[in-house]
Scaffold this motif. Structure first.
Motif, PDB file in Angstrom:
ATOM      1  N   LEU A  99      10.076  34.339  63.985  1.00 61.57           N
ATOM      2  CA  LEU A  99      10.935  35.673  64.153  1.00 61.57           C
ATOM      3  C   LEU A  99      12.457  35.706  63.365  1.00 61.57           C
ATOM      4  CD1 LEU A  99      11.651  38.214  65.206  1.00 61.57           C
ATOM      5  CD2 LEU A  99      12.712  37.078  67.479  1.00 61.57           C
ATOM      6  N   ALA A 100      12.998  34.481  63.335  1.00 63.82           N
ATOM      7  CA  ALA A 100      14.306  34.132  62.755  1.00 63.82           C
ATOM      8  C   ALA A 100      14.008  34.078  61.364  1.00 63.82           C
ATOM      9  CB  ALA A 100      14.784  32.727  63.296  1.00 63.82           C
ATOM     10  N   ALA A 101      12.929  33.311  60.716  1.00 63.41           N
ATOM     11  CA  ALA A 101      12.658  33.094  59.408  1.00 63.41           C
ATOM     12  C   ALA A 101      12.570  34.332  58.481  1.00 63.41           C
ATOM     13  CB  ALA A 101      11.538  32.105  59.121  1.00 63.41           C
ATOM     14  N   ILE A 102      11.816  35.293  59.299  1.00 66.36           N
ATOM     15  CA  ILE A 102      11.616  36.647  58.443  1.00 66.36           C
ATOM     16  C   ILE A 102      12.665  37.281  58.377  1.00 66.36           C
ATOM     17  CG2 ILE A 102      10.235  38.712  59.033  1.00 66.36           C
ATOM     18  CD1 ILE A 102       8.072  37.245  60.451  1.00 66.36           C
ATOM     19  N   HIS A 103      13.852  37.063  59.174  1.00 66.49           N
ATOM     20  CA  HIS A 103      14.995  37.907  59.003  1.00 66.49           C
ATOM     21  C   HIS A 103      16.068  37.021  58.510  1.00 66.49           C
ATOM     22  CE1 HIS A 103      12.658  40.120  62.209  1.00 66.49           C
ATOM     23  NE2 HIS A 103      13.216  41.202  61.612  1.00 66.49           N
ATOM     24  N   HIS A 104      15.599  35.891  57.846  1.00 69.65           N
ATOM     25  CA  HIS A 104      16.765  35.135  57.286  1.00 69.65           C
ATOM     26  C   HIS A 104      17.786  34.390  58.200  1.00 69.65           C
ATOM     27  CE1 HIS A 104      14.716  36.383  53.557  1.00 69.65           C
ATOM     28  NE2 HIS A 104      15.148  37.667  53.890  1.00 69.65           N
ATOM     29  N   LEU A 105      17.378  33.874  59.245  1.00 70.60           N
ATOM     30  CA  LEU A 105      18.069  33.461  60.338  1.00 70.60           C
ATOM     31  C   LEU A 105      17.696  32.056  60.709  1.00 70.60           C
ATOM     32  CD1 LEU A 105      18.742  36.668  62.660  1.00 70.60           C
ATOM     33  CD2 LEU A 105      20.141  35.679  60.625  1.00 70.60           C
ATOM     34  N   LYS A 106      18.463  31.416  61.740  1.00 67.07           N
ATOM     35  CA  LYS A 106      17.959  29.963  62.082  1.00 67.07           C
ATOM     36  C   LYS A 106      18.170  29.882  63.670  1.00 67.07           C
ATOM     37  CE  LYS A 106      20.404  28.087  58.043  1.00 67.07           C
ATOM     38  NZ  LYS A 106      21.561  27.041  57.443  1.00 67.07           N
ATOM     39  N   VAL A 107      17.395  28.944  64.276  1.00 63.74           N
ATOM     40  CA  VAL A 107      17.277  28.862  65.821  1.00 63.74           C
ATOM     41  C   VAL A 107      17.559  27.613  65.797  1.00 63.74           C
ATOM     42  CG1 VAL A 107      15.670  30.751  65.554  1.00 63.74           C
ATOM     43  CG2 VAL A 107      14.779  28.225  65.415  1.00 63.74           C
ATOM     44  N   ARG A 108      18.054  27.400  67.246  1.00 58.82           N
ATOM     45  CA  ARG A 108      18.672  26.120  68.028  1.00 58.82           C
ATOM     46  C   ARG A 108      17.868  26.238  69.312  1.00 58.82           C
ATOM     47  NH1 ARG A 108      23.358  25.639  66.917  1.00 58.82           N
ATOM     48  NH2 ARG A 108      24.063  26.522  68.830  1.00 58.82           N
ATOM     49  N   SER A 109      16.898  25.482  69.621  1.00 60.94           N
ATOM     50  CA  SER A 109      16.351  25.563  70.905  1.00 60.94           C
ATOM     51  C   SER A 109      16.747  24.169  71.916  1.00 60.94           C
ATOM     52  CB  SER A 109      14.809  25.895  70.827  1.00 60.94           C
ATOM     53  OG  SER A 109      14.426  26.863  70.024  1.00 60.94           O
ATOM     54  N   ILE A 110      16.884  24.515  73.093  1.00 63.91           N
ATOM     55  CA  ILE A 110      16.902  23.395  74.081  1.00 63.91           C
ATOM     56  C   ILE A 110      16.056  24.102  75.215  1.00 63.91           C
ATOM     57  CG2 ILE A 110      18.307  22.451  75.652  1.00 63.91           C
ATOM     58  CD1 ILE A 110      20.528  22.695  73.878  1.00 63.91           C
ATOM     59  N   ASP A 111      14.956  23.303  75.332  1.00 66.00           N
ATOM     60  CA  ASP A 111      13.926  23.613  76.348  1.00 66.00           C
ATOM     61  C   ASP A 111      13.459  25.105  76.118  1.00 66.00           C
ATOM     62  OD1 ASP A 111      14.141  21.375  78.059  1.00 66.00           O
ATOM     63  OD2 ASP A 111      15.802  22.067  79.102  1.00 66.00           O
ATOM     64  N   ARG A 112      13.573  26.150  77.170  1.00 65.25           N
ATOM     65  CA  ARG A 112      13.262  27.545  76.695  1.00 65.25           C
ATOM     66  C   ARG A 112      14.360  28.489  76.417  1.00 65.25           C
ATOM     67  NH1 ARG A 112       8.083  28.987  77.528  1.00 65.25           N
ATOM     68  NH2 ARG A 112       6.678  27.407  78.309  1.00 65.25           N
ATOM     69  N   HIS A 113      15.674  27.802  76.189  1.00 68.87           N
ATOM     70  CA  HIS A 113      16.628  28.699  75.498  1.00 68.87           C
ATOM     71  C   HIS A 113      16.867  28.490  74.192  1.00 68.87           C
ATOM     72  CE1 HIS A 113      20.704  30.554  76.209  1.00 68.87           C
ATOM     73  NE2 HIS A 113      20.933  29.835  75.208  1.00 68.87           N
ATOM     74  N   THR A 114      16.870  29.437  73.742  1.00 68.43           N
ATOM     75  CA  THR A 114      17.023  29.552  72.303  1.00 68.43           C
ATOM     76  C   THR A 114      18.335  30.374  71.833  1.00 68.43           C
ATOM     77  OG1 THR A 114      14.682  29.483  71.808  1.00 68.43           O
ATOM     78  CG2 THR A 114      15.810  29.935  69.776  1.00 68.43           C
ATOM     79  N   VAL A 115      18.855  29.939  70.524  1.00 67.12           N
ATOM     80  CA  VAL A 115      19.950  30.494  70.276  1.00 67.12           C
ATOM     81  C   VAL A 115      19.830  30.726  68.702  1.00 67.12           C
ATOM     82  CG1 VAL A 115      22.352  30.269  69.488  1.00 67.12           C
ATOM     83  CG2 VAL A 115      21.739  29.392  71.432  1.00 67.12           C
ATOM     84  N   ILE A 116      19.930  32.122  68.213  1.00 67.14           N
ATOM     85  CA  ILE A 116      19.757  32.470  66.942  1.00 67.14           C
ATOM     86  C   ILE A 116      21.172  32.549  66.264  1.00 67.14           C
ATOM     87  CG2 ILE A 116      18.866  34.416  65.458  1.00 67.14           C
ATOM     88  CD1 ILE A 116      16.717  34.998  67.349  1.00 67.14           C
ATOM     89  N   TYR A 117      21.125  31.987  64.974  1.00 64.94           N
ATOM     90  CA  TYR A 117      22.417  32.135  64.166  1.00 64.94           C
ATOM     91  C   TYR A 117      22.135  32.194  62.883  1.00 64.94           C
ATOM     92  CZ  TYR A 117      21.546  27.172  63.217  1.00 64.94           C
ATOM     93  OH  TYR A 117      20.839  25.908  63.276  1.00 64.94           O
ATOM     94  N   GLU A 118      23.241  32.384  61.918  1.00 65.07           N
ATOM     95  CA  GLU A 118      22.986  32.785  60.537  1.00 65.07           C
ATOM     96  C   GLU A 118      22.995  31.342  59.856  1.00 65.07           C
ATOM     97  OE1 GLU A 118      24.924  36.155  58.820  1.00 65.07           O
ATOM     98  OE2 GLU A 118      26.371  35.943  60.651  1.00 65.07           O
TER      99      GLU A 118
END
Length: 312
Positions: free
Chosen positions: A293-312
């Motif tokens: 999902l993030a890659a399609i919109h040219h974004l990045k993700v950082r995940s810890i367990d089941r919590h995910t942060v999307i950032y530029e």
């Protein structure tokens, strides 16, 4: 006669289950009220009293046998009802019909189920959905969509219309297939008709008729309704696809949690204002789904367990 025995006997009498001897006991019991002196009334007064008493009793009583009462006899029967009210039996007599009982069906995040109802209809629940179904569908077919998304295939029964209550919207059909998305965390409700025809009322007003391949979107914030052509992807979730078609960050986050069980957040304003369009297999690994999902919109993700942060 003891009050408890009177109550039991009167209950049998109302159901038409008493014997001839028991009918005589009932009649003697009624006659006991005839021994009570009542004020004399002229014909006009008798008619008025009869109307007042019967108007209060008749709408609430369903009897199994027919009997005829004179105005004065009716007054005495009313007194009998008041006597029974003190013992609790009047509640049984005057209670018209018991309220319908419901069974609640709910799916966990990532879970989908199909339910075959006793009336021949089928309801399929998307992930994270809750619906309440009447136990006796021969009397009422009013279902309550509490949260989530459900696909309905309705068996025709003109005598008992099929109705779905979803927040401010009430959808009524006779026989059709349609989808309702009514997530609590999303500011819109949508109803898409696959076959047949439905009528949709918003707070019992603004009735809109939807035909095959039409979809209604209701905005919970401003109560605006818009009708358009059903998206070809509806209902893709039944085929194991989560489809985003120009949805907001909040809506995307709600649906990702419902379908993959992960929480998505962001602190970046650009990410919050991005509109999301993509298609993800619901059987996909949750973290991989977030990455795609993030890659399609040219974004990045950082995940810890089941919590995910999307950032530029």
């Amino acid at each position: 006669m003891e009050v408890s025995k009177i109550r039991q006997l009167f209950k049998k009498f109302m159901l038409g289950h008493t014997s001839g001897e028991e009918n005589q006991v009932i009649d003697h019991w009624y006659q006991s009220f005839d021994d009570t002196l009542l004020p004399e009334m002229d014909a006009t007064e008798e008619a008025r009293v009869k109307q007042e008493i019967w108007g209060g009793i008749q709408p609430q009583i369903v009897v199994a046998k027919t009997f005829y009462l004179t105005p004065r006899r009716l007054v005495r029967v009313a007194a009998a009802v008041l006597l029974l009210a003190g013992t609790g039996a009047a509640w049984w007599i005057l209670h018209r019909t018991s309220a319908p009982t419901y069974t609640t069906y709910a799916t966990r995040n990532g879970e989908r189920i199909s339910i075959h109802l006793s009336d021949g209809s089928t309801v399929a629940l998307n992930a994270g959905s809750t619906i309440r179904v009447p136990d006796d569908l021969s009397k009422t077919r009013t279902l309550q969509l509490v949260d989530g998304e459900v696909f309905f295939e309705v068996h025709t029964n003109p005598n008992v219309p099929f109705t779905v209550e979803s927040g401010p919207l009430r959808t009524t059909v006779l026989g059709t297939a349609f989808n309702i998305a009514a997530y609590k965390g999303i500011h819109t409700l949508s109803i898409g008709v696959i076959s047949g025809k439905v009528s949709v009322a918003a707070n019992n007003d603004n009735i809109q008729v939807l035909e095959r391949d039409q979809e209604l979107v209701y905005n919970k914030d401003n109560r605006h309704m818009k009708v358009s052509t059903v998206d070809e992807s509806l209902p893709g979730w039944k085929e194991g696809r989560l489809v985003f078609n120009d949805v907001s960050f909040n809506d995307m986050a709600v649906l990702m949690e419902k379908n993959f069980g992960i929480t998505i957040t962001t602190t970046a304003e650009h990410v919050k204002t991005t509109r999301y369009t993509t298609e993800l297999p619901t059987g996909m690994d949750p973290q991989k789904a977030a990455q795609v999902l993030a890659a399609i919109h040219h974004l990045k993700v950082r995940s810890i367990d089941r919590h995910t942060v999307i950032y530029e």
